[in-house]
Motif scaffolding. Structure first.
Motif, PDB file in Angstrom:
ATOM      1  N   UNK A   1     -13.826  -5.111 -14.193  1.00 22.44           N
ATOM      2  CA  UNK A   1     -14.151  -4.588 -12.869  1.00 22.44           C
ATOM      3  C   UNK A   1     -13.308  -3.368 -12.548  1.00 22.44           C
ATOM      4  N   UNK A   2     -13.924  -2.350 -11.951  1.00 23.58           N
ATOM      5  CA  UNK A   2     -13.097  -1.225 -11.514  1.00 23.58           C
ATOM      6  C   UNK A   2     -12.255  -1.655 -10.306  1.00 23.58           C
ATOM      7  N   UNK A   3     -10.997  -1.235 -10.295  1.00 26.02           N
ATOM      8  CA  UNK A   3     -10.096  -1.571  -9.199  1.00 26.02           C
ATOM      9  C   UNK A   3      -9.549  -0.289  -8.592  1.00 26.02           C
ATOM     10  N   UNK A   4      -9.685  -0.185  -7.274  1.00 21.96           N
ATOM     11  CA  UNK A   4      -9.099   0.945  -6.554  1.00 21.96           C
ATOM     12  C   UNK A   4      -7.880   0.431  -5.825  1.00 21.96           C
ATOM     13  N   UNK A   5      -6.760   1.111  -5.971  1.00 22.23           N
ATOM     14  CA  UNK A   5      -5.552   0.720  -5.235  1.00 22.23           C
ATOM     15  C   UNK A   5      -5.428   1.586  -3.997  1.00 22.23           C
ATOM     16  N   UNK A   6      -4.925   0.988  -2.910  1.00 27.71           N
ATOM     17  CA  UNK A   6      -4.648   1.783  -1.711  1.00 27.71           C
ATOM     18  C   UNK A   6      -3.243   1.510  -1.251  1.00 27.71           C
ATOM     19  N   UNK A   7      -2.629   2.531  -0.670  1.00 27.30           N
ATOM     20  CA  UNK A   7      -1.288   2.334  -0.144  1.00 27.30           C
ATOM     21  C   UNK A   7      -0.922   3.416   0.848  1.00 27.30           C
ATOM     22  N   UNK A   8       0.022   3.084   1.713  1.00 27.45           N
ATOM     23  CA  UNK A   8       0.579   4.109   2.599  1.00 27.45           C
ATOM     24  C   UNK A   8       1.655   4.859   1.822  1.00 27.45           C
ATOM     25  N   UNK A   9       1.954   4.366   0.617  1.00 19.86           N
ATOM     26  CA  UNK A   9       3.005   4.944  -0.223  1.00 19.86           C
ATOM     27  C   UNK A   9       2.418   6.034  -1.101  1.00 19.86           C
ATOM     28  N   UNK A  10       2.779   7.278  -0.800  1.00 14.83           N
ATOM     29  CA  UNK A  10       2.214   8.396  -1.536  1.00 14.83           C
ATOM     30  C   UNK A  10       3.149   8.933  -2.612  1.00 14.83           C
TER      31      UNK A  10
ATOM     32  N   UNK B   1      -1.393   1.640 -14.944  1.00 16.80           N
ATOM     33  CA  UNK B   1      -1.762   0.228 -15.028  1.00 16.80           C
ATOM     34  C   UNK B   1      -3.272   0.057 -15.120  1.00 16.80           C
ATOM     35  N   UNK B   2      -3.989   1.143 -14.893  1.00 19.89           N
ATOM     36  CA  UNK B   2      -5.426   1.061 -15.080  1.00 19.89           C
ATOM     37  C   UNK B   2      -6.267   1.046 -13.812  1.00 19.89           C
ATOM     38  N   UNK B   3      -5.694   1.459 -12.694  1.00 19.07           N
ATOM     39  CA  UNK B   3      -6.505   1.573 -11.480  1.00 19.07           C
ATOM     40  C   UNK B   3      -7.457   2.750 -11.678  1.00 19.07           C
ATOM     41  N   UNK B   4      -8.701   2.584 -11.246  1.00 17.96           N
ATOM     42  CA  UNK B   4      -9.625   3.706 -11.452  1.00 17.96           C
ATOM     43  C   UNK B   4      -9.441   4.776 -10.379  1.00 17.96           C
ATOM     44  N   UNK B   5      -8.704   4.434  -9.330  1.00 21.65           N
ATOM     45  CA  UNK B   5      -8.376   5.421  -8.310  1.00 21.65           C
ATOM     46  C   UNK B   5      -7.214   4.895  -7.472  1.00 21.65           C
ATOM     47  N   UNK B   6      -6.542   5.795  -6.806  1.00 17.91           N
ATOM     48  CA  UNK B   6      -5.416   5.414  -5.947  1.00 17.91           C
ATOM     49  C   UNK B   6      -5.571   6.210  -4.661  1.00 17.91           C
ATOM     50  N   UNK B   7      -5.851   5.505  -3.565  1.00 19.61           N
ATOM     51  CA  UNK B   7      -6.075   6.182  -2.289  1.00 19.61           C
ATOM     52  C   UNK B   7      -4.892   5.999  -1.360  1.00 19.61           C
ATOM     53  N   UNK B   8      -4.593   7.046  -0.601  1.00 14.37           N
ATOM     54  CA  UNK B   8      -3.477   6.958   0.347  1.00 14.37           C
ATOM     55  C   UNK B   8      -4.016   6.614   1.727  1.00 14.37           C
ATOM     56  N   UNK B   9      -3.384   5.639   2.372  1.00  8.55           N
ATOM     57  CA  UNK B   9      -3.763   5.300   3.747  1.00  8.55           C
ATOM     58  C   UNK B   9      -3.298   6.424   4.665  1.00  8.55           C
ATOM     59  N   UNK B  10      -4.041   6.709   5.718  1.00  7.14           N
ATOM     60  CA  UNK B  10      -5.272   6.045   6.133  1.00  7.14           C
ATOM     61  C   UNK B  10      -6.477   6.564   5.350  1.00  7.14           C
ATOM     62  N   UNK B  11      -7.355   5.633   4.968  1.00  7.28           N
ATOM     63  CA  UNK B  11      -8.506   6.017   4.164  1.00  7.28           C
ATOM     64  C   UNK B  11      -9.658   6.378   5.097  1.00  7.28           C
ATOM     65  N   UNK B  12     -10.328   7.461   4.767  1.00 10.24           N
ATOM     66  CA  UNK B  12     -11.460   7.890   5.579  1.00 10.24           C
ATOM     67  C   UNK B  12     -12.756   7.332   5.006  1.00 10.24           C
ATOM     68  N   UNK B  13     -13.732   7.183   5.864  1.00  8.97           N
ATOM     69  CA  UNK B  13     -14.983   6.582   5.426  1.00  8.97           C
ATOM     70  C   UNK B  13     -15.675   7.435   4.361  1.00  8.97           C
ATOM     71  N   UNK B  14     -15.490   8.764   4.448  1.00  5.71           N
ATOM     72  CA  UNK B  14     -16.113   9.657   3.459  1.00  5.71           C
ATOM     73  C   UNK B  14     -15.688   9.293   2.052  1.00  5.71           C
TER      74      UNK B  14
END
Lengths: 144, 153
Positions: free
Chosen positions: B102-111, B122-135
């Motif tokens: 399964x693809x895993x996206x990580x999110x964090x307030x830690x940039x 570790x193999x995350x397919x993406x890493x998003x920084x909070x706050x995440x926008x709907x786009x």
């Protein structure tokens, strides 16, 4: 006419919250998510935020006041606080959280204590302003 | 754990990568979102539902893992916060990568770069920084398609 006055009040309060830097773009995201299936979404999220924040503030307070400071734990709590405050667009609160974390990383106890006062202050101000704003929004929507 | 079902159907994507019977794609994308912060979780859920995804939310990594194990092939993608008590996002990611595809996206307030780097290695397919926008969430389906395409060719 009452209705117009209320709507103007809402608009001007909202503008000032953004202009004065209390809220940022993320809050607009929340407003845009509110729809007929979730007509009180913004209020619900904000209420959750107050609950989360109250708990975190208490934890941080405790961590700062009990014996030798565990900077890791403090950083943990503040990281959480930053995460949720940024999720609702609480700009000033988020900035104060960032400042606090720098003192934490530097293991500067004095700095942490001072900075935490700032966090609490900004949080209290935002909470007050948001409560008034959202109450006015509710009033305006009720005078149809 | 909360399950919100947009449509009642459960279709297993075929190994050829074709999206059988899901003309509305990416509507109906089956997302599992994990975050111990209830404010963030509520916002994510609403955003993902607005994208017309099928959302299941968890506030603990262990719960998420059991759900994934018990309901294999019922999810298309996992979105997980990094910073959680007990099991964190990195550990969850490692388990998912070793046990399922399964693809895993990580999110964090830690940039911080080193944390993002860790996520990527570790193999995350993406890493998003909070706050995440709907786009941003509107585009996550690409990771699902990309992974399936890689598995096929």
């Amino acid at each position: 006419m009452d209705r117009n006055r209320l709507h103007n009040q809402v608009a001007s309060m909202r503008r000032s919250l953004f202009d004065q830097g209390y809220l940022d773009d993320q809050f607009i995201q929340l407003e845009e998510l509110q729809d007929d299936t979730n007509p009180n979404f913004v209020q619900e999220v904000v209420t959750l935020f107050y609950n989360d924040s109250a708990r975190l503030i208490q934890n941080i307070e405790q961590a700062l006041n009990s014996g030798p400071i565990d900077f890791c734990k403090l950083d943990d709590y503040m990281h959480q606080f930053k995460g949720s405050s940024s999720s609702i667009g609480a700009k000033k609160v988020t900035n104060e959280c960032t400042a606090f974390r720098e003192y934490c990383n530097a293991e500067n106890a004095e700095g942490c204590i001072r900075s935490f006062q700032q966090v609490k202050q900004e949080y209290a101000i935002l909470k007050r302003k948001l409560e008034v704003y959202l109450q006015t929004v509710r009033q305006a929507s009720q005078t149809a | 754990m909360n399950s919100s079902n947009g449509n009642g159907s459960m279709s297993t994507a075929s190994s050829s990568g074709a999206w059988n019977g899901r003309d509305q794609f990416p509507a109906g994308l089956r997302v599992l979102v994990v975050d111990d912060d209830q404010t963030c979780l509520m916002v994510f859920e609403k955003m993902l539902k607005t994208c017309l995804y099928q959302v299941t939310k968890c506030n603990k990594a262990e719960t998420a893992l059991s759900v994934l194990r018990e309901h294999k092939n019922e999810f298309d993608i996992v979105i997980s916060d990094v910073h959680m008590p007990d099991m964190d996002g990195f550990e969850l990611l490692k388990h998912i990568n070793s046990e399922m595809d399964l693809p895993v996206i990580l999110i964090s307030a830690d940039a911080r770069k080193q944390v993002v780097m860790k996520g990527v290695t570790y193999g995350a397919c993406d890493y998003l920084i909070k706050p995440v926008r709907i786009e941003t969430l509107k585009n996550i389906w690409q990771h699902v398609v990309r992974k399936k395409a890689r598995n096929t060719f």
